[in-house]
Design a protein around this motif. Structure first.
Motif, PDB file in Angstrom:
ATOM      1  N   LYS A   9      -1.398  -4.717  -8.461  1.00 10.09           N
ATOM      2  CA  LYS A   9      -1.302  -5.314  -7.137  1.00 10.09           C
ATOM      3  C   LYS A   9      -0.760  -4.295  -6.138  1.00 10.09           C
ATOM      4  CE  LYS A   9       0.776  -9.126  -4.636  1.00 10.09           C
ATOM      5  NZ  LYS A   9      -0.091 -10.195  -4.284  1.00 10.09           N
ATOM      6  N   GLY A  10      -1.432  -4.147  -5.020  1.00  7.14           N
ATOM      7  CA  GLY A  10      -1.019  -3.222  -3.978  1.00  7.14           C
ATOM      8  C   GLY A  10      -1.559  -1.815  -4.140  1.00  7.14           C
ATOM      9  N   TYR A  11      -2.296  -1.584  -5.231  1.00 13.28           N
ATOM     10  CA  TYR A  11      -2.864  -0.263  -5.492  1.00 13.28           C
ATOM     11  C   TYR A  11      -4.378  -0.378  -5.648  1.00 13.28           C
ATOM     12  CZ  TYR A  11       1.732   1.738  -6.334  1.00 13.28           C
ATOM     13  OH  TYR A  11       3.019   2.186  -6.186  1.00 13.28           O
ATOM     14  N   ARG A  12      -5.057   0.630  -5.160  1.00 16.44           N
ATOM     15  CA  ARG A  12      -6.500   0.696  -5.378  1.00 16.44           C
ATOM     16  C   ARG A  12      -6.739   1.129  -6.822  1.00 16.44           C
ATOM     17  NH1 ARG A  12      -7.820   6.026  -5.274  1.00 16.44           N
ATOM     18  NH2 ARG A  12      -6.149   7.376  -4.586  1.00 16.44           N
ATOM     19  N   GLN A  13      -7.964   0.984  -7.294  1.00 15.52           N
ATOM     20  CA  GLN A  13      -8.287   1.438  -8.642  1.00 15.52           C
ATOM     21  C   GLN A  13      -8.262   2.963  -8.655  1.00 15.52           C
ATOM     22  OE1 GLN A  13      -8.885  -0.912 -11.192  1.00 15.52           O
ATOM     23  NE2 GLN A  13      -8.461   0.885 -12.408  1.00 15.52           N
ATOM     24  N   LEU A  14      -7.505   3.554  -9.558  1.00 14.89           N
ATOM     25  CA  LEU A  14      -7.375   5.003  -9.622  1.00 14.89           C
ATOM     26  C   LEU A  14      -8.463   5.599 -10.501  1.00 14.89           C
ATOM     27  CD1 LEU A  14      -3.505   5.268 -10.094  1.00 14.89           C
ATOM     28  CD2 LEU A  14      -4.793   5.442  -7.974  1.00 14.89           C
ATOM     29  N   MET A  62       8.619  10.771  -6.396  1.00  8.28           N
ATOM     30  CA  MET A  62       8.078   9.481  -5.987  1.00  8.28           C
ATOM     31  C   MET A  62       7.008   9.681  -4.912  1.00  8.28           C
ATOM     32  SD  MET A  62       8.249   7.002  -3.278  1.00  8.28           S
ATOM     33  CE  MET A  62       9.668   7.536  -2.374  1.00  8.28           C
ATOM     34  N   TRP A  63       7.285  10.563  -3.940  1.00  4.24           N
ATOM     35  CA  TRP A  63       6.309  10.796  -2.871  1.00  4.24           C
ATOM     36  C   TRP A  63       5.061  11.487  -3.396  1.00  4.24           C
ATOM     37  CZ3 TRP A  63       5.869   8.049   1.107  1.00  4.24           C
ATOM     38  CH2 TRP A  63       6.981   7.502   1.735  1.00  4.24           C
ATOM     39  N   LEU A  64       5.205  12.377  -4.354  1.00  2.00           N
ATOM     40  CA  LEU A  64       4.022  12.992  -4.956  1.00  2.00           C
ATOM     41  C   LEU A  64       3.145  11.933  -5.605  1.00  2.00           C
ATOM     42  CD1 LEU A  64       5.557  16.201  -6.591  1.00  2.00           C
ATOM     43  CD2 LEU A  64       4.099  16.082  -4.560  1.00  2.00           C
ATOM     44  N   THR A  65       3.782  11.015  -6.329  1.00  2.37           N
ATOM     45  CA  THR A  65       3.046   9.940  -6.994  1.00  2.37           C
ATOM     46  C   THR A  65       2.364   9.033  -5.975  1.00  2.37           C
ATOM     47  OG1 THR A  65       4.554  10.025  -8.875  1.00  2.37           O
ATOM     48  CG2 THR A  65       3.258   8.002  -8.617  1.00  2.37           C
ATOM     49  N   ARG A  66       3.090   8.682  -4.913  1.00  2.00           N
ATOM     50  CA  ARG A  66       2.500   7.838  -3.865  1.00  2.00           C
ATOM     51  C   ARG A  66       1.349   8.550  -3.165  1.00  2.00           C
ATOM     52  NH1 ARG A  66       4.849   3.003  -1.884  1.00  2.00           N
ATOM     53  NH2 ARG A  66       3.933   3.177   0.167  1.00  2.00           N
ATOM     54  N   GLY A  67       1.482   9.851  -2.996  1.00  2.38           N
ATOM     55  CA  GLY A  67       0.420  10.612  -2.353  1.00  2.38           C
ATOM     56  C   GLY A  67      -0.868  10.587  -3.148  1.00  2.38           C
ATOM     57  N   ILE A  68      -0.741  10.538  -4.458  1.00  2.00           N
ATOM     58  CA  ILE A  68      -1.920  10.451  -5.316  1.00  2.00           C
ATOM     59  C   ILE A  68      -2.448   9.010  -5.358  1.00  2.00           C
ATOM     60  CG2 ILE A  68      -2.812  10.726  -7.662  1.00  2.00           C
ATOM     61  CD1 ILE A  68      -0.501  12.883  -7.989  1.00  2.00           C
ATOM     62  N   ALA A  69      -1.551   8.062  -5.569  1.00  2.00           N
ATOM     63  CA  ALA A  69      -1.941   6.667  -5.766  1.00  2.00           C
ATOM     64  C   ALA A  69      -2.390   5.991  -4.468  1.00  2.00           C
ATOM     65  CB  ALA A  69      -0.795   5.873  -6.383  1.00  2.00           C
ATOM     66  N   GLN A  70      -1.824   6.405  -3.341  1.00  2.00           N
ATOM     67  CA  GLN A  70      -2.153   5.848  -2.025  1.00  2.00           C
ATOM     68  C   GLN A  70      -2.121   4.314  -2.027  1.00  2.00           C
ATOM     69  OE1 GLN A  70      -5.656   7.773  -0.231  1.00  2.00           O
ATOM     70  NE2 GLN A  70      -5.555   9.223  -1.948  1.00  2.00           N
ATOM     71  N   PRO A  71      -0.947   3.734  -2.308  1.00  2.00           N
ATOM     72  CA  PRO A  71      -0.853   2.280  -2.328  1.00  2.00           C
ATOM     73  C   PRO A  71      -1.170   1.697  -0.943  1.00  2.00           C
ATOM     74  CG  PRO A  71       1.328   3.234  -2.357  1.00  2.00           C
ATOM     75  CD  PRO A  71       0.354   4.356  -2.504  1.00  2.00           C
ATOM     76  N   ASP A  72      -1.664   0.459  -0.951  1.00  2.00           N
ATOM     77  CA  ASP A  72      -2.008  -0.187   0.322  1.00  2.00           C
ATOM     78  C   ASP A  72      -0.996  -1.254   0.725  1.00  2.00           C
ATOM     79  OD1 ASP A  72      -2.589  -2.286  -1.392  1.00  2.00           O
ATOM     80  OD2 ASP A  72      -4.763  -2.115  -1.162  1.00  2.00           O
ATOM     81  N   SER A  73       0.175  -1.205   0.103  1.00  2.60           N
ATOM     82  CA  SER A  73       1.218  -2.174   0.417  1.00  2.60           C
ATOM     83  C   SER A  73       2.507  -1.471   0.750  1.00  2.60           C
ATOM     84  CB  SER A  73       1.436  -3.127  -0.767  1.00  2.60           C
ATOM     85  OG  SER A  73       1.924  -2.409  -1.874  1.00  2.60           O
TER      86      SER A  73
END
Length: 74
Positions: A9-14, A62-73
């Motif tokens: 939830k809140g993440y696109r399919q990686l 954490m920011w590196l991970t978010r930069g890859i995952a690009q959550p939408d929430s």
């Protein structure tokens, strides 16, 4: 990439490549975490500075991970 993977939830399919990149970041974070633990066990060091460094490193990973995952929430 398999379509049968559950969506978080809140993440696109990686993609498989993105998952591999996140796993690399997490592996490096564990390696750095071990170094931080060694520094925390060492006497004569400024533990306040070590703890600030630990927090900043955790934030960076954490920011590196978010930069890859690009959550939408939030």
């Amino acid at each position: 990439m398999s379509d049968d993977k559950p969506k978080v939830k809140g993440y696109r399919q990686l993609t498989d490549a993105e998952i591999a990149a996140i796993n690399k970041v997490k592996a490096k974070a564990e390696e750095v975490g071990e170094l931080v633990e060694q520094l925390q066990m060492s006497g004569g060091l400024d533990q306040r500075a070590i703890n600030i460094g630990k927090t900043e490193l955790q934030t960076g990973f954490m920011w590196l991970t978010r930069g890859i995952a690009q959550p939408d929430s939030f």
